[in-house]
Design an enzyme around this catalytic site. Structure first.
Site, PDB file in Angstrom:
ATOM      1  N   CYS A  98       0.848  -1.190   0.000  1.00 55.07           N
ATOM      2  CA  CYS A  98       0.000   0.000   0.000  1.00 55.07           C
ATOM      3  C   CYS A  98       0.885   1.243   0.000  1.00 55.07           C
ATOM      4  O   CYS A  98       1.866   1.307   0.753  1.00 55.07           O
ATOM      5  CB  CYS A  98      -0.893  -0.017   1.241  1.00 55.07           C
ATOM      6  SG  CYS A  98      -2.012   1.380   1.358  1.00 55.07           S
ATOM      7  N   HIS A 140      -9.105  -3.944  -2.293  1.00 56.88           N
ATOM      8  CA  HIS A 140      -8.151  -3.187  -1.469  1.00 56.88           C
ATOM      9  C   HIS A 140      -8.504  -1.695  -1.495  1.00 56.88           C
ATOM     10  O   HIS A 140      -8.552  -1.039  -0.444  1.00 56.88           O
ATOM     11  CB  HIS A 140      -6.736  -3.434  -2.013  1.00 56.88           C
ATOM     12  CG  HIS A 140      -5.656  -2.651  -1.347  1.00 56.88           C
ATOM     13  ND1 HIS A 140      -4.677  -3.242  -0.583  1.00 56.88           N
ATOM     14  CD2 HIS A 140      -5.370  -1.319  -1.347  1.00 56.88           C
ATOM     15  CE1 HIS A 140      -3.850  -2.299  -0.136  1.00 56.88           C
ATOM     16  NE2 HIS A 140      -4.245  -1.130  -0.588  1.00 56.88           N
ATOM     17  N   GLU A 141      -8.754  -1.159  -2.691  1.00 58.33           N
ATOM     18  CA  GLU A 141      -9.037   0.275  -2.811  1.00 58.33           C
ATOM     19  C   GLU A 141     -10.409   0.634  -2.236  1.00 58.33           C
ATOM     20  O   GLU A 141     -10.558   1.683  -1.600  1.00 58.33           O
ATOM     21  CB  GLU A 141      -8.907   0.733  -4.265  1.00 58.33           C
ATOM     22  CG  GLU A 141      -7.517   0.555  -4.868  1.00 58.33           C
ATOM     23  CD  GLU A 141      -6.390   1.203  -4.081  1.00 58.33           C
ATOM     24  OE1 GLU A 141      -6.629   2.196  -3.370  1.00 58.33           O
ATOM     25  OE2 GLU A 141      -5.246   0.719  -4.175  1.00 58.33           O
ATOM     26  N   HIS A 144     -10.166   1.079   1.383  1.00 59.61           N
ATOM     27  CA  HIS A 144      -9.693   2.421   1.763  1.00 59.61           C
ATOM     28  C   HIS A 144     -10.860   3.393   1.907  1.00 59.61           C
ATOM     29  O   HIS A 144     -10.878   4.219   2.822  1.00 59.61           O
ATOM     30  CB  HIS A 144      -8.731   2.987   0.712  1.00 59.61           C
ATOM     31  CG  HIS A 144      -7.306   2.622   0.910  1.00 59.61           C
ATOM     32  ND1 HIS A 144      -6.585   2.966   2.029  1.00 59.61           N
ATOM     33  CD2 HIS A 144      -6.445   1.941   0.106  1.00 59.61           C
ATOM     34  CE1 HIS A 144      -5.351   2.514   1.912  1.00 59.61           C
ATOM     35  NE2 HIS A 144      -5.240   1.883   0.755  1.00 59.61           N
TER      36      HIS A 144
END
Length: 174
Positions: A98, A140-141, A144
Site C-alpha cells: 500500500c 483493497h481500494e 480504503h
C-alpha cells in the site's frame, strides 16, 4: 495535473469513511488526473482519494499489461462510488502492499471473484466481474474508502507490530 502528497500510516484520515460523489464535475475530473499522476509517480497500481486526504469515493487504478513486444500498455481506470455487489465463496491470496504503508507487504486472503458497480467519469454506471489481481486491487481500494487497511486482515500480532512500527517512525519524523 499535480502531484499530491500521499498520507502515511498512522495518519488518522486513513480511517475515515469517504463520502459519495453526487455529480461528476470538473473538480472531480481534475482530482482523478492528480491521482493518476501521484499514483504513477509513487509508483503504484491503485490509489483511493482518501490517500491524498480527499475523503471522496474515488479510485484510480492501472493494471497495465505487457503486449506481445514486451511493451507496457497503460490501462488507466477511474471508479466513482464503487461497491462490491457480489463476491465468490472461493478465496485467493495475493501479496499486498500500500502506498500509505510504504515498504510493507503481506499476503492477504480475499474473495477470488467479485462483481463491482461503479460510475465512470462520463457519469455512466457500470457493473463488471473482476478476478485475479483486478479483484484484489479493487477490493483493497474500496476498503480504503471505508477506512479499512490491508493490515486489518492480518493477525492481531502482525497488525500491532506494523502499527507500532509506523507510529514510531511518525514520532521520529516530528
Amino acid at each position: 495535473m499535480a502531484l499530491r502528497e500521499i498520507i502515511i500510516l498512522p495518519d488518522k484520515q486513513l480511517r475515515l469513511v469517504s463520502k459519495p460523489i453526487e455529480k461528476v464535475t470538473t473538480e472531480i475530473r481534475k482530482l482523478a488526473d492528480d491521482m493518476f499522476e501521484t499514483m504513477y509517480d509513487a509508483p503504484g497500481i491503485g490509489l483511493a482519494a482518501i490517500q491524498i486526504a480527499q475523503p471522496l469515493r474515488l479510485i484510480t487504478m492501472d493494471l497495465a499489461k505487457r503486449d506481445e513486444n514486451g511493451e507496457t500498455k497503460p490501462e488507466p481506470r477511474v471508479f466513482i462510488n464503487p461497491e462490491v455487489i457480489a463476491s465468490s465463496e472461493e478465496l485467493s491470496v495475493y501479496e499486498e502492499g500500500c502506498l500509505s504503508i510504504p515498504e510493507y507487504y503481506e499476503e492477504v486472503e480475499r474473495p477470488a471473484k467479485v462483481r463491482v458497480r461503479f460510475t465512470d467519469l462520463d457519469g455512466k454506471v457500470h457493473e463488471e466481474d473482476a478476478e485475479g489481481l483486478y479483484a484484489t486491487c479493487i477490493q483493497h481500494e474500496i476498503d480504503h474508502l471505508n477506512g479499512v487497511l490491508f493490515v486489518d486482515y492480518l493477525s492481531k500480532l502482525k497488525r500491532d507490530r506494523v502499527l507500532k512500527k509506523f507510529e514510531k517512525a511518525a514520532k521520529r519524523a516530528e
